[in-house]
Design an enzyme around this catalytic site. Structure first.
Site, PDB file in Angstrom:
ATOM      1  N   ARG A 163      53.620  42.965  47.850  1.00  0.00           N
ATOM      2  CA  ARG A 163      53.578  41.505  47.766  1.00  0.00           C
ATOM      3  C   ARG A 163      53.449  40.918  49.169  1.00  0.00           C
ATOM      4  NH1 ARG A 163      52.460  36.976  44.945  1.00  0.00           N
ATOM      5  NH2 ARG A 163      54.217  35.633  44.445  1.00  0.00           N
ATOM      6  N   THR A 221      45.011  36.219  38.616  1.00  0.00           N
ATOM      7  CA  THR A 221      45.543  37.511  38.980  1.00  0.00           C
ATOM      8  C   THR A 221      44.709  38.499  38.200  1.00  0.00           C
ATOM      9  OG1 THR A 221      47.720  36.526  39.226  1.00  0.00           O
ATOM     10  CG2 THR A 221      47.702  38.885  38.819  1.00  0.00           C
ATOM     11  N   ASP A 234      53.967  29.984  45.683  1.00  0.00           N
ATOM     12  CA  ASP A 234      54.891  30.640  44.762  1.00  0.00           C
ATOM     13  C   ASP A 234      56.349  30.514  45.199  1.00  0.00           C
ATOM     14  OD1 ASP A 234      53.112  31.360  42.848  1.00  0.00           O
ATOM     15  OD2 ASP A 234      53.109  33.499  43.277  1.00  0.00           O
ATOM     16  N   SER A 264      57.354  36.355  42.032  1.00  0.00           N
ATOM     17  CA  SER A 264      56.123  36.552  41.272  1.00  0.00           C
ATOM     18  C   SER A 264      56.437  36.819  39.816  1.00  0.00           C
ATOM     19  CB  SER A 264      55.334  37.738  41.847  1.00  0.00           C
ATOM     20  OG  SER A 264      54.250  38.077  41.003  1.00  0.00           O
ATOM     21  N   THR A 295      46.903  39.983  43.152  1.00  0.00           N
ATOM     22  CA  THR A 295      46.483  38.596  43.000  1.00  0.00           C
ATOM     23  C   THR A 295      46.218  37.906  44.330  1.00  0.00           C
ATOM     24  OG1 THR A 295      47.120  36.481  41.972  1.00  0.00           O
ATOM     25  CG2 THR A 295      48.864  37.748  43.047  1.00  0.00           C
ATOM     26  N   LEU A 296      45.471  36.807  44.245  1.00  0.00           N
ATOM     27  CA  LEU A 296      45.332  35.834  45.337  1.00  0.00           C
ATOM     28  C   LEU A 296      46.105  34.564  45.012  1.00  0.00           C
ATOM     29  CD1 LEU A 296      41.489  36.210  45.956  1.00  0.00           C
ATOM     30  CD2 LEU A 296      43.271  36.800  47.593  1.00  0.00           C
ATOM     31  N   ASN A 297      46.751  34.538  43.860  1.00  0.00           N
ATOM     32  CA  ASN A 297      47.443  33.405  43.253  1.00  0.00           C
ATOM     33  C   ASN A 297      46.468  32.587  42.416  1.00  0.00           C
ATOM     34  OD1 ASN A 297      49.695  31.924  42.520  1.00  0.00           O
ATOM     35  ND2 ASN A 297      49.547  30.521  44.231  1.00  0.00           N
ATOM     36  N   GLY A 330      49.586  33.880  35.594  1.00  0.00           N
ATOM     37  CA  GLY A 330      50.604  33.010  36.165  1.00  0.00           C
ATOM     38  C   GLY A 330      51.922  33.146  35.431  1.00  0.00           C
TER      39      GLY A 330
END
Length: 574
Positions: free
Chosen positions: A110, A387, A429, A458, A405-407, A480
């Site tokens: 992360r 994601t 986040d 996350s 993910t990149l968000n 998400g």
């Protein structure tokens, strides 16, 4: 033969003899009789959200690589062909199961907050959250972990060389790949934002600002350069070499705060996975900084007190009991979850059967509890949306469940100049202001406040399910805040309702996250069921499709199923 008109996210998916293939335009007739049949393989399987990446991973398995080799190759390829979520500039979680040792490892790669980050980073002069800064600026990027995480996994648990597993990604970036209708549509829709960032427009739009069309070839020269740097120098190229220099220069030019020291200091963490039980099955999942694993086990513990199988699939009773358990779990998430390196997360209490029983006692199939009457539990005194997920199983029984993910889709939408690498916006986040919802409507508290070197909370939930010591299911999803409930429903469908992996994947989904007090449902949820739920007091909100599970079931053969909710996914086996 029966047919069903079944439209999901405008995705064009053809089901023939159990094999899922993505087409370049969106007709929507699906063979209903074959929709429940997964792809079958004897030796190995890769299931990902992009067919080219699945093929890359499958080729690695055919060459004799193990599940980790294939997973790393797949992850690197996704960074090229699925830019909305596949990434080098983001982070994620990986579960690795080693069959010979009967051992499962959790790798936490992360992102972390830069050293200059502080709790008021995104507050304006009035003390309110500046959403643009938190989501669409260089400040929104956490220090990326993907490259370090992939290298760690390969070095410790793979069998092939980094130079070999990265080559397919280099080829896809340097030679290009055919743009499908979904990618063309996504880039067109996001051009208002991404097209205004010069470094991003250079990569994803033509020189005259025109969009790439379906069938054209997208070449990513800067990304190919970055991948070649990684091939030659390994992760050092990203964290202290030429790529690092370009990222830092881009930060300094645009008001970002990631420094050379931030990149040099980044370390992925190998952690002990969380293990729970559900109706005789062992559930292995991700520990914090994932909130997903804790609350997945918490909700399963609650559901053990109810006859879900007797209620039936997506009946009013089963949805109500599951939705109520979701409310309590997300209320606890708002208070008790954060990076365990900074906050004492009460993991044992939250995942205990005893605590679940106290919640189950409050849930009735005849009464809906308003979210306003639910709050986070009191711990004993002693104690995104884009994601992507992929799953791999090899011929020796080793497995990987990976979510990264990149968000947001395409992260912040900002490419670090000269690298071809999209930057994440994972700083959103964190709880930019405790008590204020983030982009997914999730409420966070002090445990997830912004702090230097801290990992943001996350919802990513890579998961494996075992019967005894036998691996049965590998799964996970993007989505998400809906990731946790999507994975929950996969397990309930598989264990309680006896569905195979394809049936479990295709079943309509629902979601409740405590606040807002709404029950989100997919369009295919039965109308009679909706009326019953509304009569009980639920506010229903018809949502777009939820999640995109990429799952594998292990029995006499290996069975794979790609979720049709997003186009171009593929289960590839041999």
């Amino acid at each position: 033969m029966k047919t069903l008109r079944y439209i999901i996210c405008s995705a064009a998916l053809t089901f023939t003899t159990g094999v899922v293939s993505a087409e370049s335009k969106p007709p929507s007739i699906i063979d209903y009789d074959s929709i429940h049949h997964p792809v079958v393989a004897k030796n190995g399987m890769v299931v990902s959200q992009q067919y080219l990446a699945s093929d890359v991973g499958l080729e690695i398995l055919k060459r004799g690589g193990n599940a980790v080799d294939a997973a790393v190759a797949t992850g690197l390829a996704l960074a090229v062909v699925l830019p909305r979520a596949g990434n080098l500039g983001g982070g994620g979680f990986m579960l690795v199961h080693l069959a010979e040792d009967n051992k499962t490892i959790a790798i936490d790669y992360r992102e972390v907050a830069p050293k200059a980050a502080h709790r008021n980073l995104f507050l304006d002069e009035k003390g309110q959250v500046d959403k643009r800064k938190a989501r669409f600026s260089h400040l929104s990027a956490g220090v990326p972990g993907t490259v370090a995480g992939m290298e760690l996994a390969l070095e410790r648990y793979g069998t092939m060389e980094w130079e070999e597993v990265i080559q397919p990604a280099i080829d896809l970036a340097e030679k290009g790949f055919v743009v499908n209708w979904d990618l063309a549509n996504q880039l067109s829709r996001r051009s208002t934002h991404m097209g205004k960032v010069a470094s991003t427009a250079k990569v994803f739009y033509k020189g005259d600002g025109e969009f790439y069309e379906n069938g054209e070839t997208l070449v990513q020269k800067d990304l190919a350069w970055s991948l070649k740097q990684l091939q030659k120098h390994g992760a050092k190229a990203f964290y202290e070499g030429e790529i690092a220099k370009k990222i830092v220069a881009d930060m300094e030019k645009n008001g970002g705060i990631i420094t050379a020291d931030d990149l040099f200091s980044y370390q992925p963490q190998e952690r002990k996975p969380l293990v729970g039980t559900y109706r005789g099955h062992k559930v292995v999942t991700m520990p914090p900084s994932s909130s997903g694993g804790i609350h997945l086990i918490q909700m399963l513990n609650i559901l053990e007190h109810f006859p879900i199988a007797d209620y039936g699939v997506n009946t009013a009773n089963s949805i109500q009991v599951m939705a109520e358990s979701m409310k309590y779990a997300y209320a606890d998430r708002s208070k008790h979850l954060g990076d365990t390196d900074f906050y004492d997360v009460p993991v044992e209490w939250l995942t205990s059967k005893k605590y679940a029983k106290t919640i189950a006692d409050k849930i009735s199939v005849n009464k809906v509890t308003p979210s306003s009457d639910i709050s986070a539990g009191t711990r004993p005194k002693y104690e995104s949306p884009d994601t992507t997920h992929f799953s791999v199983v090899d011929q020796w029984g080793n497995a990987v469940s990976n979510t990264y993910t990149l968000n947001f889709s395409y992260g912040s939408g900002i490419v670090a100049e000269g690298t071809g690498i999209l930057l994440n916006n994972e700083m959103d986040d964190f709880s930019a202001k405790p008590g204020t919802p983030n982009a997914y409507g999730l409420i966070g508290g002090e445990a997830n406040a912004i702090e230097a070197n801290k990992r943001p909370l996350s919802s990513m939930t890579p998961t494996m399910v075992f019967e005894g010591d036998n691996l049965k299911l590998v799964t996970g999803s993007p989505g998400g805040s809906r990731i946790i409930t999507t994975v929950l429903q996969m397990i309930v469908n598989f264990v309680d309702h006896g569905m195979n992996v394809a049936e479990a994947t295709h079943t309509p989904r629902f979601h409740h996250q405590w606040l807002p007090d709404r029950l989100f449902i997919e369009p295919a949820i039965n109308k009679d069921t909706r009326k019953l739920l509304q009569s009980r007091g639920y506010e229903l909100y018809e949502s777009s499709t939820m999640g995109s599970t990429q799952s594998i079931q292990v029995e006499d053969y290996i069975y794979g199923s790609s979720d049709p909710r997003r186009p171009n996914a593929k289960a590839a086996g041999y």
